[in-house]
Design an enzyme around this catalytic site. Structure first.
Site, short mmCIF file in Angstrom:
data_model
loop_
_atom_site.label_atom_id
_atom_site.label_comp_id
_atom_site.label_asym_id
_atom_site.label_seq_id
_atom_site.Cartn_x
_atom_site.Cartn_y
_atom_site.Cartn_z
N ASP A 53 0.83 -1.20 0.00
CA ASP A 53 0.00 0.00 0.00
C ASP A 53 0.87 1.26 0.00
O ASP A 53 2.07 1.21 0.26
CB ASP A 53 -0.90 0.02 1.23
CG ASP A 53 -1.98 -1.03 1.15
OD1 ASP A 53 -2.34 -1.42 0.03
OD2 ASP A 53 -2.46 -1.48 2.21
N TYR A 125 7.90 -9.98 6.06
CA TYR A 125 7.66 -8.57 6.33
C TYR A 125 8.33 -8.21 7.66
O TYR A 125 8.41 -9.03 8.57
CB TYR A 125 6.17 -8.26 6.43
CG TYR A 125 5.48 -8.07 5.11
CD1 TYR A 125 5.30 -6.80 4.56
CD2 TYR A 125 5.00 -9.17 4.39
CE1 TYR A 125 4.66 -6.63 3.33
CE2 TYR A 125 4.36 -9.00 3.17
CZ TYR A 125 4.20 -7.72 2.65
OH TYR A 125 3.58 -7.55 1.45
#
Length: 311
Positions: A53, A125
């Site tokens: 994002d 991540y």
């Protein structure tokens, strides 16, 4: 990363750069595909291992594209271009078009069966939380500043609740359209360092995949996830490291937000377990901001003849 109408994206910038080199629309995917979060995205020339994002950083994004170079006048095939020349040409084009904040680290030819997204067997991540009393100017838009004292032991206990295969409906974003909320989290680990140890968050190499590790940290994702947490009162940057084959939309940020709430004492480990079991995404009170999240690494099987240091 992914193309979005009316907004500049990394994929759009890379598509323009590689189109100059002779990139062709990918034959391995339809014009639009369903991402891990269920959203439909136009593939363009470049197909990424995962989408991020706005505000999220990528240290180890992997893309593939089909390259067919032809003579302009005769349309005859041209001699193949080396991976290093692809890297140099793409970065030159990016700089010339005011996209210097995007860099191709390396490039190589891969087998015809390789797919940046579907061939991936694990995604890593890292979420960075700044713990100093006052926010560091060097961490602006690079970490989530949380000045409250956190209970790291309770946070790690809460993280263990989220490990394994679960229905993560409570941790999916409102716009998530994935067919199934079932995901398997291989590991969630916490570790920390001082600001001086972690001064350069955007350095990445194959030997230290996340680029956020201190010199004494484990050198591989598997070793890292088995490591013991090294958090103390002197910790200035908290790392929340998550590994899974795939994630729901906003899942990592929602999990980190929940862990911080546990660390603040605003939620107990048992309450977190209840929220997970209730499968209701309206129950979480905190979603970690995007600027602390880093797409750190993608793992592929050795048979794919592809490694991060070569892409």
């Amino acid at each position: 990363f992914a193309r979005s109408e009316g907004f500049p994206t990394v994929q759009e910038a890379l598509d323009r750069a590689v189109s100059v080199l002779g990139a062709q629309p990918s034959k391995k995917m339809d014009a639009s595909v369903e991402e891990d979060d269920g959203q439909q995205r136009r593939s363009g020339f470049c197909v990424g291992a995962g989408r991020t994002d706005a505000g999220v950083h990528a240290l180890g994004q992997v893309i593939h594209f089909d390259l067919l170079r032809k003579q302009r006048k005769t349309n005859a095939p041209m001699e193949a271009i080396s991976g290093d020349d692809v890297r140099k040409a793409a970065n030159y084009y990016l700089r010339q078009n005011e996209n210097a904040d995007i860099q191709v680290v390396s490039a190589t030819k891969v087998s015809s069966g390789f797919h940046a997204r579907f061939s991936a067997r694990m995604r890593h991540y890292v979420y960075r939380v700044g713990l100093t009393h006052a926010p560091s100017v060097f961490e602006l838009q690079r970490s989530w500043h949380v000045p409250e004292q956190l209970d790291f032991e309770q946070m790690q206990l809460a993280a263990s609740v989220l490990e394994g295969e679960h229905d993560f409906s409570s941790f999916r974003g409102a716009r998530c359209q994935a067919r199934s909320p079932i995901r398997r989290i291989e590991a969630i680990k916490l570790d920390g360092c001082s600001l001086t140890e972690d001064f350069s968050p955007c350095v990445v190499s194959s030997s230290t995949p996340s680029g956020l590790l201190s010199p004494q940290s484990p050198s591989s994702p598997a070793e890292l996830l088995r490591a013991t947490s090294t958090i103390s009162r002197a910790t200035a940057i908290l790392h929340v490291r998550v590994a899974s084959r795939g994630f729901l939309y906003n899942q990592v940020r929602r999990m980190v937000g929940a862990l911080v709430d546990v660390g603040r004492g605003e939620m107990s480990v048992s309450q977190l377990r209840e929220i997970l079991e209730k499968r209701d995404n309206s129950l979480l009170r905190t979603v970690a901001p995007p600027h602390g999240l880093y797409f750190a690494e993608v793992e592929y099987d050795d048979t794919e003849d592809c490694s991060l240091e070569e892409l």
